[in-house]
Scaffold this active site. Structure first.
Site, PDB file in Angstrom:
ATOM      1  N   ASP A 415     -13.459  -4.798  44.745  1.00  0.00           N
ATOM      2  CA  ASP A 415     -14.681  -4.027  44.606  1.00  0.00           C
ATOM      3  C   ASP A 415     -15.483  -4.114  45.797  1.00  0.00           C
ATOM      4  O   ASP A 415     -15.390  -4.744  46.594  1.00  0.00           O
ATOM      5  CB  ASP A 415     -15.391  -4.811  43.232  1.00  0.00           C
ATOM      6  N   LYS A 416     -16.545  -3.232  45.874  1.00  0.00           N
ATOM      7  CA  LYS A 416     -17.327  -3.178  46.967  1.00  0.00           C
ATOM      8  C   LYS A 416     -18.689  -4.052  46.705  1.00  0.00           C
ATOM      9  O   LYS A 416     -18.912  -5.213  47.392  1.00  0.00           O
ATOM     10  CB  LYS A 416     -17.971  -1.761  47.465  1.00  0.00           C
ATOM     11  N   PHE A 573     -36.147   6.838  35.279  1.00  0.00           N
ATOM     12  CA  PHE A 573     -35.067   6.872  35.836  1.00  0.00           C
ATOM     13  C   PHE A 573     -33.709   7.003  34.970  1.00  0.00           C
ATOM     14  O   PHE A 573     -33.682   6.375  33.960  1.00  0.00           O
ATOM     15  CB  PHE A 573     -34.805   5.693  37.030  1.00  0.00           C
ATOM     16  N   LYS A 596     -40.085   8.633  43.262  1.00  0.00           N
ATOM     17  CA  LYS A 596     -38.879   8.099  44.392  1.00  0.00           C
ATOM     18  C   LYS A 596     -37.745   8.513  43.679  1.00  0.00           C
ATOM     19  O   LYS A 596     -37.594   8.404  42.438  1.00  0.00           O
ATOM     20  CB  LYS A 596     -39.181   6.621  44.460  1.00  0.00           C
ATOM     21  N   ARG A 630     -28.937   1.902  52.062  1.00  0.00           N
ATOM     22  CA  ARG A 630     -29.162   2.803  50.842  1.00  0.00           C
ATOM     23  C   ARG A 630     -30.624   3.630  51.130  1.00  0.00           C
ATOM     24  O   ARG A 630     -31.424   2.783  51.150  1.00  0.00           O
ATOM     25  CB  ARG A 630     -28.949   1.906  49.406  1.00  0.00           C
ATOM     26  N   GLY A 711     -17.588   2.240  42.942  1.00  0.00           N
ATOM     27  CA  GLY A 711     -18.354   3.319  42.141  1.00  0.00           C
ATOM     28  C   GLY A 711     -19.173   3.988  43.126  1.00  0.00           C
ATOM     29  O   GLY A 711     -19.827   5.185  42.875  1.00  0.00           O
ATOM     30  N   ASP A 712     -19.575   3.574  44.357  1.00  0.00           N
ATOM     31  CA  ASP A 712     -20.190   4.172  45.348  1.00  0.00           C
ATOM     32  C   ASP A 712     -20.047   5.252  45.644  1.00  0.00           C
ATOM     33  O   ASP A 712     -18.972   5.908  45.577  1.00  0.00           O
ATOM     34  CB  ASP A 712     -20.585   3.309  46.403  1.00  0.00           C
ATOM     35  N   LYS A 827     -10.180   2.159  37.902  1.00  0.00           N
ATOM     36  CA  LYS A 827      -9.666   1.008  39.153  1.00  0.00           C
ATOM     37  C   LYS A 827      -8.554   0.665  38.405  1.00  0.00           C
ATOM     38  O   LYS A 827      -7.614   0.058  39.274  1.00  0.00           O
ATOM     39  CB  LYS A 827     -10.873   0.065  38.846  1.00  0.00           C
ATOM     40  N   ASP A 851     -15.131  -4.474  37.008  1.00  0.00           N
ATOM     41  CA  ASP A 851     -13.832  -4.897  37.589  1.00  0.00           C
ATOM     42  C   ASP A 851     -13.179  -5.443  36.542  1.00  0.00           C
ATOM     43  O   ASP A 851     -11.887  -5.774  37.207  1.00  0.00           O
ATOM     44  CB  ASP A 851     -14.421  -5.728  38.720  1.00  0.00           C
TER      45      ASP A 851
END
Lengths: 1279, 322
Positions: A415-416, A573, A596, A630, A711-712, A827, A851
Site C-alpha cells: 500500500d502507499k 466535501f 478549496k 498533495r 488508491g492514489d 488489490k 488493505d
C-alpha cells in the site's frame, strides 16, 4: 459527470438494502422475535434466555481427550501412525506394539499438552472476563455483579472506560442530551469514537430512584451476527417506540468520554453480536510445508517400494527346504506357508510396512512446530531491530506457521499511504498570488537529484522556522506578518482567512496556539488549519454558527485581534464535488464564499478575466505535483447579499427534500460556487517513512519485486515510486491509463457501452503492445528494466479472464509495477493473480482496512502496527511498525527461518531413511522375513529421544551468516526465492548419503562380527544390531554438527547429550532382564564393550559414514560455493572482528540500554504519534480524496452490513472475482465509471442534521449509520 | 496448529495496555540470536588437514590390526579355537529368531510350561517342550575329534565357549523335557529332522553348545565356537580330524566349514577391520595428496567477493551481449 455517477450507485445501494431487508424479514419469519421484560427478572424466566458467561475454550474437561485426539488424527501423518500402531498389535507385526505406539503416544501427548496449555489460557481469560463486575440494579441499589450473573432484562450501569458486558439497549446517559461515545476497536479495529443516542423517552432513567421505575418491554429480533443492524421496539405503557442500531451498545465496545450510562441487557453471552461473529481464522500453510507433503509422499513411495521388494522376496524365499524353519507342519501360519506364496507376499508386505514405518518421521511435525514457535515468539517478537521507538511498538508474529515463508518471498504488494508514507501530512509549500513560498526540499526531489545527478541547493533554515505536527514550512516572507510586505498582501490575507475559515475542523483544549489541538476529518485539513495558525490566523473556537479567529498583523504589525465570522452555510466535501465551501459573513457584513478543492474543479468555476495568476499557479501546481506534494487550490468569491438570500432559500429547500437530497444539494451548491477568484494553492507533503527508499533498494537487490497498489492518483503514485527508487528514468515504462483524451472524448459522448468497449480495446491493445515491446527488449539483451503503471479502471479490464494472461505475462517481465486508483478488491485480485496465476510467493503489506483484502489474499500478510486502525493488523500474519522493518523480517528472520526449516526437514529425511535402510539391507539377508535388526525400544526411541534435541538446536540456533551480513548482502536472499535449500536436488544428495551411510552401518558391523571376538566368542544378531545402532546414533548426531553453520553450546549439549543419553539408556536397559519380553539385549552392551571389535568399529564406522558427506561438502565449498559460504569466508578471513567495528559497537550500545519505561522524550513522541488516532475518525476522507476509504465504510454507506470480519473481504476477493467483475461491467454499461464506485467518499449528511436536528429529521436518518460516525462534530454542536 | 498469537479479542474484551511501559524487547543474547558460536568452515585447508590426520591415525591402526590378525600364521599357541561355519543358514529369519522362550530358558519355577512364542516346536502331544522352539530343536549336531600326528587325541574344551552373561543369567537350571530330538521318531509317528539331542539330566546352563547356538547369528553365513584346543600346535604340524557329519545342510544347499583359529589381543583372526582401517587411511592420504595438488596449482581465494553469484553473472552477461 456527477449525476451520472450517482444513479447507478444509488440503485446499487437500494438493491443492497433491499437484500438486507429481505434477509431480516426472512429471519424474523423463521425465528419469531424475542420479548424482554425490562427490570423484571421473574417475567423473563420462562423464556430461558442464555446466561451471560462466555466460554471461548475449545474443550472442556470431558471433551478434551476425545475432541483433542480427533483433532490430532485429522492429520494424515498421525492417522498413518495410528494405523501402523494398530497393525503392530497384530501377529504380522515384527515388532512389539510399543515400538510404534510409544512414539505416537509421545507425539500426541506433546501436541495435546500444547493444546491444553493454550486452552487453559483461553479459559483463564474467559474466567477473568466472566468475573469482571458491573453494576446491576437490584431493588433500589446498584449492586456490583459479575458479568456471568447478568441476565436478559437486567438494568445495568456502565461507567466511563468500562466495557459493555452484553448487548445493551441504551436508556440514558449522564450527558444531558442522551448521547454517549463508544470505542469499537474490538469490533472493527477502528479507534475513533462513535456516538450513540438514547431514545428521548428514556433519558431520565439515569439515577437509581428513577431507573427502578423503568418497566418496559423490548420486542426485538432474535440474536444474529449482523453488527450494524438491529430491529426492535420498546414498549412503554401503551407507547411503542422503534429501536434502531443507534440505541444499541454492543458487547466488546467500551464507553468513552461519558461518565455513565444505563442500559437494559438485550442479548447475553454467546448470543451477543460480537460473539456470534467470532469465527476461526483460516490458517495458512507455508509453501515449504506443502512441499514437505510431497516429500512425505515420496517417502511413502519409497516405503511402498521397499515393502513390495520385501514382500516378493519373502515369497520367493519361503520354501520347505529350510527344514529348520519348520515349514512342513500342518496348520502353519499363512505368512510362512510355502504352498501359498501370494499370501506370504501380501502378509509380509504389511509386516514390512510396520517394520519400516520409521521412514516417515513421526516427530517431524511436532519438532517443526516447536521450532517455529520459538522462532516467532522468542526471535521475531523480541527483535530489538524491529522495535519502533516512536510508536513504542515491537514486531509481532501473529501466527507461527509462516516463518519460513518469509524467506521465500518473491513479490511484495505494498500500500502507499501509511505504509510507504507516514500519512503524516505537513504543510510544506504554497503559492499565493502567483508567488511560490516555502524553501523545503522533498524526499522525492532529493531522489530525483540523485537520479539525474544535478545537485539541489538546500536553503539554510531561517531563524523563524517553526516545526510542529502538520507544519513544516520555512519561508520568512510569510511569517510574523512579513506577508504584509509582499507583492499582494491582500491576496495573502484572503488566502490565510480561507485556510482559517473554510474547513470542518474542531478545536479542542485551551485556546492558546501552543496548547490547542485540532480535531480534523483528515490530517490534510488539520495541517491547513495549523498553517493558518502559524501565519497569524489562529482559529480557536467554533460554535454551530460562528468561527472565531485570532488574527495578527492585520491592521498593523504586532496587533492581535479576535474576529468572529458567522458561518452561514457549509457546502461539504464529497468525492463528486471534490471541493468544500464555506459561506461566511464578516463582522463588517461582507459576505464571502471560501472554497478549496482540487485544481480541476476550482479552475472550472473561476470568474472570467479576474484571475491573473491562473496560468502561473497551474505551473506551480504541476511542479508541486512533480515533487510528490498533495495540492489544493484556494479560491474565494464575494457574494451579493440579495443573491445570497435567493440562493439560501433554494438551499434550504434542497436540504429538506425527501428524495435525492444529496443530488439536489450538489446542484444548489453548484449555483453559488461560481465566479471564483483564485488565491493560490497549498502543497502538503505526505512524507515517506524513514528508510523506505533504502529498504526498497535492499529488497529489490534481494530479488524481490515490489509492487505499489494504491488508491492514489497516477501522478502521486508515480512520484512516490520514483522517490522509493522503484521507478527510474532508465526503465522502459509502460503506462496504461484510462485518463487519456481519447477515452475522455468517448466518455463525453455519454454512451456507456461504447466507453466500455473502447476502454477494453485500448487496454487490450496496450497490453499486447507492451508484451511485444518487452519481448523485443529481451531479445536485444540490452538489460533495460521494465516497469508497468496501470490505473484501476484499466486494471478492471486487464483482470478480465481473457486478458488476464496477457497482464500476467507483462507483469512477470516487469521489475516494478505500480497500480493506482485501485479498490481494495482489486488489490486482492492483483495479489491473487500473481499468487495463483504465476505461482509465486507473495507478501502484502498495508496499514488500513482497505488493505485487509490483499493482506488476506497473499501468502503472507503484514500489517503496519502502532498507528491508527487495527484492521490490517488484525488480519495480518505479522505486524511491524515500519515498512523498513521488512528488511529484518525477510532478510534476517525469514531467511534464517527458511534455512533452518529446510535443514531440519532434510535432516529428518536423512536420519529416518538411514535408519530404515539398514533394516532393509538386513532383511535382504534374512529372507525378507521382516525380522527386525534392532530392539523394539531402540526403534521407538530413535526419533523421540536419541535424535530429537539436536534438530531443535539447528532449527533454533543455526546461523549461516550474521544478521548484519544478511542485510549487507541482500542477494543472499535469492537462495530462498529459488528454493535452493529444499529442492529435489538437495534431497537427492541427502538421499544418496543416507543410502551410503546405511550400507556402511549394516555391512561393517555384520562383516566384522562374522569371526569370533575376544576369547573366541561369537557375536549374535542383537550384538551386531546394537553395535550398528550405536554407530547410527553417533554418526547421525555428528552429521548434524556437520550440517550446522554455527555451533553454540546448545548444539553441544544436544548432540553430546543425545549420544550420552543413548549410552545411559543402553547401560540400564541391557543391565536388567525383562520379565516377559525376550532378553535379547541383556548384557549386550557390556559384552560388546569388553571387545576391541566395539571400539575399533565405533571409530571406523562413523568416520567412514561421515567421510562421504565430508568429501562432498569440502568439494562443494571448494569448487561450487554457495554465496553464503563465500560470505562466511569473507566474515571469517577478510574482515576485522565485528566486535571492534564502531558501527557494531554503536548498535550493541543501542541494544543494551533497555529502560523499562520510556524516557520523557520518548513518551512525548509516543503521545505525539498517538494524537491523530484519537482525533481522526478515519483517514483518507476529507480532502485526501485521492485514497479510497474504509471498506467497511462503503458498505455502511450503501446500507449493507459491513463485513464483520476482515477475512470476509478476502474471501470475496479471492473466491468470487467473477462476480465483482461482472458487477463492474454492469456499472460501466450504465455509464458509471466503476472505479469511482469504489472510492466514493462519504456523502455527509451531517450538515443538515446539525442545523435541523429535530426528532423527525433524526428518524429519517435512522438507517444511515453514517450519522453515528462523527462524534467530534456532534459533540461540539451539542455542547 | 491453527494460528495463534494475539487473538485475545475473541472474547470481545481487551485489557488496555499500560500506558507508560516501554514495549522495547529486552536484550538477551538468546532472543537477539547472538549466542556465541563456533563457525567451522570446511575450507580446502581443513579438508586436506583432516584427511592427513585421519590417514595418520588410521594407517597405523590398520597395520597393527592386520599384523595382529596375521601374526597367527606360523605357530598356533593355545588356546586354539575350533569353529564350525554354516553357509546359507538363516538363523536370522523372523520365524526362527522369535521361536524361543527366554523365560523358560531362565528356568524359573514352573518355567518348563512357558512355551509362548515357540511355535511350531512348543508342545508335543500336548506336553510342553523344554527347551522349546525352532532354535533349540535345530541345534547343530556334527562332532569333531582331533588327533595329532602321534595319534594322541587333542582334548576339545567345551567350557567357556559361551558368553558369561548367557551362561549365568539367561540360561538356568532347567533340564530338557519332551525334547523332540531326544525322542524316537518312529515312536512319535512323525519324521523329525531335528538337530542334536540334549542329555536329559544336564541343565541347560551347562550345555554351552546350546547356549552358543541360541545366540542367533546376524547373517546367513556365520561361525559358532565349537570348543577350544588347549594345546599349542607347531608350524607344519598335521592334524587328524574325525568329523561326524550329522547335520542336514544338504536340503537347502548350505555349506559347512571347520575353522581352527587362534586369537590375538584383537580377538579371532579377522583381517576385515585391519584392511578397512588401512584402506580408509591410505585413501585419506591419497585424497589429501590429490587435493593438495589441486589446491596448490589452482587455489580458490577464500571469501573473494568476485566469486559471489551476482558478481559472477554480470561479466558473463556482458560477454554474451557483445
Amino acid at each position: 459527470m456527477g449525476g451520472m455517477d450517482r444513479a447507478p450507485s444509488m440503485s446499487r445501494r437500494g438493491r443492497a438494502s433491499m437484500d438486507a431487508m429481505m434477509r431480516n424479514s426472512g429471519a424474523d419469519a423463521h425465528l419469531g422475535h424475542r420479548v424482554i421484560h425490562c427490570n423484571d427478572h421473574s417475567a423473563n424466566l420462562p423464556y430461558k434466555f442464555k446466561h451471560n458467561s462466555i466460554s471461548t475454550t475449545k474443550y472442556n474437561f470431558w471433551t478434551f481427550l476425545p475432541k483433542g485426539l480427533f483433532e490430532q488424527f485429522r492429520r494424515v501423518a498421525n492417522m498413518y501412525f495410528l494405523m501402523i500402531a494398530i497393525l503392530s498389535t497384530t501377529p504380522i507385526s515384527p515388532v512389539h506394539p510399543v515400538t510404534n505406539v510409544g512414539p505416537l503416544v509421545l507425539v500426541l501427548a506433546v501436541s495435546l499438552i500444547k493444546e491444553a496449555f493454550e486452552d487453559r489460557k483461553r479459559f483463564m481469560s474467559d474466567k477473568i472476563i466472566n468475573s469482571s463486575c458491573i453494576e446491576v440494579l437490584s431493588g433500589q441499589y446498584w449492586i456490583k455483579t459479575p458479568w456471568s450473573k447478568l441476565a436478559v432484562g437486567d438494568v445495568v450501569k456502565v461507567r466511563s472506560d468500562q466495557f459493555f458486558p452484553a448487548d445493551l439497549l441504551f436508556l440514558a446517559s449522564t450527558n444531558a442530551d442522551g448521547i454517549c461515545y463508544i470505542e469499537t476497536s474490538n469490533l472493527d479495529g477502528e479507534t475513533n469514537l462513535k456516538i450513540r443516542k438514547a431514545l428521548e423517552r428514556t433519558w431520565d432513567y439515569i439515577d437509581e430512584e428513577k431507573a427502578v421505575d423503568f418497566k418496559g418491554m423490548v420486542e426485538c429480533e432474535q440474536p444474529n451476527n449482523s453488527l450494524y443492524t438491529f430491529t426492535g421496539n420498546l414498549v412503554i405503557g401503551k407507547q411503542t417506540i422503534p429501536i434502531t442500531p443507534n440505541q444499541i451498545l454492543l458487547r466488546g465496545c467500551s464507553l468513552r468520554n461519558t461518565d455513565a450510562i444505563v442500559g437494559v441487557v438485550v442479548f447475553t453471552g454467546h448470543e451477543t453480536k460480537v460473539m456470534m461473529n467470532t469465527m476461526d481464522v483460516p490458517s495458512k500453510r507455508s509453501t515449504l510445508e506443502r512441499r514437505l507433503d510431497k516429500l512425505i509422499l515420496l517417502l511413502f513411495a519409497i516405503l511402498f517400494m521397499l515393502c513390495f521388494i520385501g514382500g516378493i522376496g519373502s515369497a520367493i524365499f519361503i520354501d520347505r527346504k529350510w527344514w529348520y524353519l519348520g515349514l512342513s507342519q500342518r496348520g502353519i501360519e499363512e505368512q510362512y506357508n510355502p504352498s501359498n506364496r501370494f499370501f506370504v507376499a501380501v502378509l509380509t508386505f504389511f509386516t514390512l510396512v510396520t517394520l519400516y514405518s520409521t521412514i516417515i518421521p513421526i516427530s517431524l511435525y511436532v519438532s517443526i512446530e516447536m521450532i517455529k514457535f520459538i522462532q516467532s515468539t522468542q526471535f521475531i517478537n523480541n527483535d530489538i531491530h524491529m522495535y519502533h521507538r516512536e510508536s513504542n511498538t515491537p514486531a509481532l508474529a501473529r501466527t507461527s506457521n509462516l516463518n519460513e515463508e518469509l524467506g521465500q518471498i518473491e513479490y511484495i504488494f505494498s500500500d502507499k499511504t501509511g505504509t510507504l508514507t507516514r500519512n503524516l501530512m505537513e504543510f510544506f509549500k504554497c503559492s499565493i498570488g502567483g508567488v511560490m513560498y516555502g524553501t523545503g526540499i522533498t524526499e522525492i526531489q532529493r531522489a530525483a537529484s540523485r537520479r539525474t545527478g544535478v545537485p539541489i541547493e538546500e536553503a539554510p533554515r531561517s531563524e523563524d522556522y517553526i516545526r510542529e505536527k502538520g507544519f513544516n514550512f520555512d519561508d520568512k516572507r510569510l511569517m510574523r506578518g512579513n506577508w504584509r510586505n509582499e507583492e499582494h498582501p491582500d491576496i495573502c490575507k484572503e488566502f490565510f482567512r480561507c485556510l482559517a475559515i473554510c474547513h470542518t475542523v474542531l478545536p479542542e483544549g485551551e485556546d492558546l496556539p501552543e496548547k490547542i489541538v485540532y480535531q480534523a476529518a483528515s490530517p490534510d485539513e488539520a495541517a491547513l488549519v495549523t498553517a493558518a495558525k502559524n501565519f497569524g490566523f489562529f482559529f480557536y473556537a467554533r460554535s454551530p454558527t460562528t468561527i472565531r479567529v485570532r488574527e495578527s498583523h492585520i491592521e498593523r504589525l504586532g496587533k492581535v485581534q479576535d474576529t468572529e465570522y458567522e458561518i452561514l452555510n457549509v457546502l461539504e466535501f464529497n468525492s463528486t464535488r471534490k471541493r468544500q465551501s464555506v459561506i461566511c459573513r464578516y463582522p463588517s457584513g461582507r459576505l464571502v464564499l471560501y472554497c478549496k478543492g482540487a485544481d480541476s474543479v476550482i479552475y472550472e468555476r473561476m470568474a472570467d478575466g479576474q484571475n491573473p495568476y491562473r496560468e502561473i499557479t497551474r505551473d506551480h501546481l504541476e511542479r508541486y505535483g512533480e515533487d510528490g506534494l498533495r495540492t489544493l487550490c484556494l479560491a474565494y468569491a464575494d457574494i451579493d447579499p440579495r443573491q445570497y438570500e435567493d440562493w439560501n432559500e433554494k438551499f434550504i429547500q434542497a436540504k429538506s427534500a425527501l428524495r435525492d437530497r444529496e443530488k439536489k444539494l450538489d446542484e444548489v451548491a453548484e449555483l453559488i460556487e461560481s465566479n471564483l477568484i483564485l488565491l493560490g494553492c497549498t502543497a502538503i507533503e505526505d512524507k515517506l517513512q524513514e528508510g523506505v527508499p533504502l529498504c526498497i533498494e535492499t529488497l529489490s537487490k534481494a530479488g524481490i519485486k515490489i509492487w505499489v497498489l494504491t488508491g492514489d492518483k497516477m501522478e502521486t503514485a508515480i512520484n512516490i515510486a520514483y522517490a522509493c527508487s522503484l521507478l527510474s528514468n532508465e526503465m522502459k515504462q509502460f503506462i496504461i491509463n484510462s485518463d487519456v483524451k481519447s477515452i475522455r472524448d468517448v466518455e463525453e459522448r455519454g454512451d456507456p457501452l461504447e466507453t466500455a468497449r473502447v476502454l477494453e480495446e485500448q487496454v487490450k491493445r496496450q497490453l499486447y503492445d507492451a508484451i511485444s515491446a518487452a519481448e523485443e527488449i529481451r531479445q536485444e539483451q540490452s538489460g533495460v528494466d521494465l516497469a508497468l503503471v496501470i490505473d484501476g479502471r484499466c486494471l478492471m479490464y486487464a483482470l478480465d479472464p481473457h486478458l488476464r494472461g496477457a497482464l500476467l505475462r507483462i507483469c512477470m517481465k516487469c521489475k516494478a509495477v505500480v497500480c493506482c486508483r485501485v479498490s481494495p478488491l482489486q488489490k486482492a485480485q492483483v495479489t491473487t493473480l500473481i499468487k495463483d496465476g504465476a505461482k509465486k510467493i507473495t507478501l502484502s503489506i498495508g496499514d488500513g482496512a482497505n488493505d485487509v483484502s490483499m493482506i488476506q489474499a497473499a501468502h503472507i500478510g503484514v500489517g503496519i502496527s502502532g498507528q491508527e486502525g487495527m484492521q490490517a493488523v488484525m488480519a495480518s500474519d505479522f505486524a511491524i511498525a515500519q515498512f523498513r522493518f521488512l528488511t529484518d523480517l525477510l532478510l534476517v528472520h525469514g531467511r534464517w527461518s527458511y534455512n533452518r526449516i529446510s535443514k531440519v526437514v532434510c535432516y529428518f529425511f536423512y536420519k529416518n531413511l538411514t535408519f530404515t535402510m539398514t533394516q532393509f539391507w538386513f532383511n535382504l539377508y534374512a529372507g525378507n522375513s521382516g525380522q527386525r535388526f534392532y530392539d523394539d525400544w531402540f526403534q521407538s526411541l530413535y526419533n523421540v529421544l536419541f535424535t530429537a534435541l539436536p534438530v531443535l538446536a539447528v532449527g533454533v540456533f543455526d546461523k549461516d551468516v550474521s544478521a548484519r551480513r544478511a542485510k549487507k548482502y541482500p542477494q543472499l536472499y535469492k537462495a530462498g526465492i529459488d528454493n535452493l535449500y529444499f529442492s529435489w536436488r538437495v534431497l537427492l544428495v541427502w538421499l544418496f548419503f543416507a543410502i551410503y551411510q546405511s550400507l556402511i552401518f549394516f555391512f561393517f558391523p555384520t562383516k566384522a562380527a562374522e569371526h569370533g571376538v575376544n576369547g573366541g566368542l561369537n557375536l549374535g544378531l542383537w550384538d551386531v544390531g546394537t553395535m550398528a545402532y550405536t554407530c547410527i546414533i553417533i554418526t547421525v548426531n555428528l552429521r548434524l554438527l556437520m550440517a550446522s553453520s554455527s555451533i553454540t553450546v546448545w548444539h553441544h549439549v544436544a548432540v553430546e547429550g543425545s549420544i550420552v543419553s543413548w549410552f545411559l539408556f543402553i547401560f540400564f536397559y541391557s543391565g536388567v532382564q525383562t520379565p516377559n519380553l525376550q532378553d535379547n539385549i541383556y548384557w549386550v552392551i557390556f559384552n560388546l564393550m569388553s571387545t576391541w571389535y566395539f571400539w575399533f568399529l565405533i571409530i571406523l564406522v562413523p568416520s567412514m559414514a561421515l567421510a562421504g558427506d565430508f568429501i562432498y561438502q569440502g568439494l562443494q565449498r571448494w569448487f561450487f560455493p554457495f554465496d553464503y559460504q563465500i560470505i562466511q569466508e569473507e566474515t571469517k578471513f577478510r574482515s576485522k572482528l565485528e566486535i571492534n567495528d564502531p558501527e557494531h559497537q554503536l548498535e550493541m550500545m543501542a541494544m543494551l540500554d533497555g529502560p523499562t519505561t520510556l524516557s520523557a522524550e520518548e513518551e512525548r513522541s509516543l503521545a505525539m504519534a498517538q494524537l491523530p488516532r484519537e482525533r481522526t475518525w478515519s483517514k483518507h476522507t476529507g480532502f485526501s480524496f485521492d485514497s479510497p476509504g474504509f471498506e467497511s465504510f462503503f458498505a455502511m454507506q450503501e446500507g449493507v452490513p459491513a463485513p464483520a470480519k476482515s477475512w470476509d473481504v478476502a474471501r470475496r476477493a479471492s473466491m468470487t472475482p467473477r462476480r465483482s467483475h461482472s458487477l463492474a461491467r454492469t456499472d460501466s454499461r450504465t455509464g458509471h465509471a466503476s472505479i469511482r464506485e469504489d472510492i466514493h467518499m462519504p456523502r455527509s449528511s451531517i450538515a443538515e442534521e446539525e442545523f435541523d436536528g429535530d426528532d423527525s429529521e433524526n428518524r429519517s436518518f435512522r438507517n444511515n449509520p453514517f450519522l453515528e460516525e462523527q462524534p467530534s462534530r456532534r459533540k461540539s454542536y451539542f455542547d | 496448529m491453527s494460528a495463534n498469537g494475539a487473538s485475545t479479542s475473541d472474547s470481545g474484551v481487551a485489557i488496555p495496555p499500560a500506558k507508560k511501559e516501554s514495549k522495547k524487547p529486552k536484550y538477551s543474547k538468546f532472543t537477539q540470536q547472538e549466542l556465541p558460536a563456533c563457525k567451522p568452515l570446511l575450507t580446502p585447508g581443513w579438508v586436506i588437514a583432516t584427511f592427513v590426520v585421519v590417514g595418520i591415525i588410521f594407517i597405523p591402526i590398520g597395520a597393527v590390526t592386520l599384523l595382529a590378525s596375521n601374526g597367527v600364521i606360523k605357530d598356533m599357541d593355545a588356546p586354539i579355537y575350533v569353529y564350525y561355519q554354516l553357509d546359507n543358514f538363516y538363523q536370522n529369519h523372523r520365524r526362527y529368531v522369535k521361536s524361543r522362550n527366554d523365560k523358560q530358558l531362565r528356568g524359573d519355577n514352573g518355567a518348563a510350561n512357558e512355551t509362548t512364542g515357540c511355535k511350531p516346536e512348543a508342545t508335543i502331544n500336548g506336553l510342553p517342550i523344554a527347551p522349546c522352539g525352532l532354535i533349540a530343536w535345530s541345534l547343530f549336531n556334527d562332532t569333531y575329534g582331533f588327533t595329532d600326528n602321534t595319534g594322541n587325541s587333542l582334548n576339545v574344551n567345551k567350557k567357556g565357549i559361551a558368553w558369561k552373561s548367557d551362561r549365568e543369567d539367561k540360561f538356568g537350571k532347567i533340564t530338557p523335557q519332551n525334547f523332540v530330538n531326544n525322542m524316537n521318531s518312529s515312536a512319535l509317528g512323525i519324521e523329525i529332522i531335528g538337530g542334536k539331542a540334549l542329555p536329559e539330566n544336564v541343565p541347560l546352563d551347562e550345555d554351552e553348545d546350546l547356549i552358543v547356538w541360541m545366540r542367533t547369528a546376524a547373517l546367513p553365513t556365520f561361525r559358532k565356537l565349537y570348543g577350544k584346543i588347549e594345546t599349542d600346535l607347531k608350524k607344519d604340524q598335521s592334524l587328524n580330524i574325525q568329523i561326524e557329519n550329522n547335520y542336514n545342510t544338504y536340503t537347502f544347499g548350505g555349506g559347512k566349514k571347520l575353522v581352527l583359529s587362534t586369537t590375538s589381543w584383537l580377538g579371532g583372526k579377522n583381517n576385515f577391520l585391519g584392511i578397512a582401517y588401512l584402506t580408509v587411511g591410505i585413501l585419506c592420504m591419497f585424497l589429501a595428496f590429490v587435493f593438495f595438488l589441486v589446491h596448490f596449482r589452482n587455489p580458490r581465494p577464500l571469501g573473494d567477493p568476485s566469486y559471489l553469484s551476482w558478481n559472477r553473472k554480470i561479466p558473463s552477461a556482458a560477454n554474451s551481449s557483445h
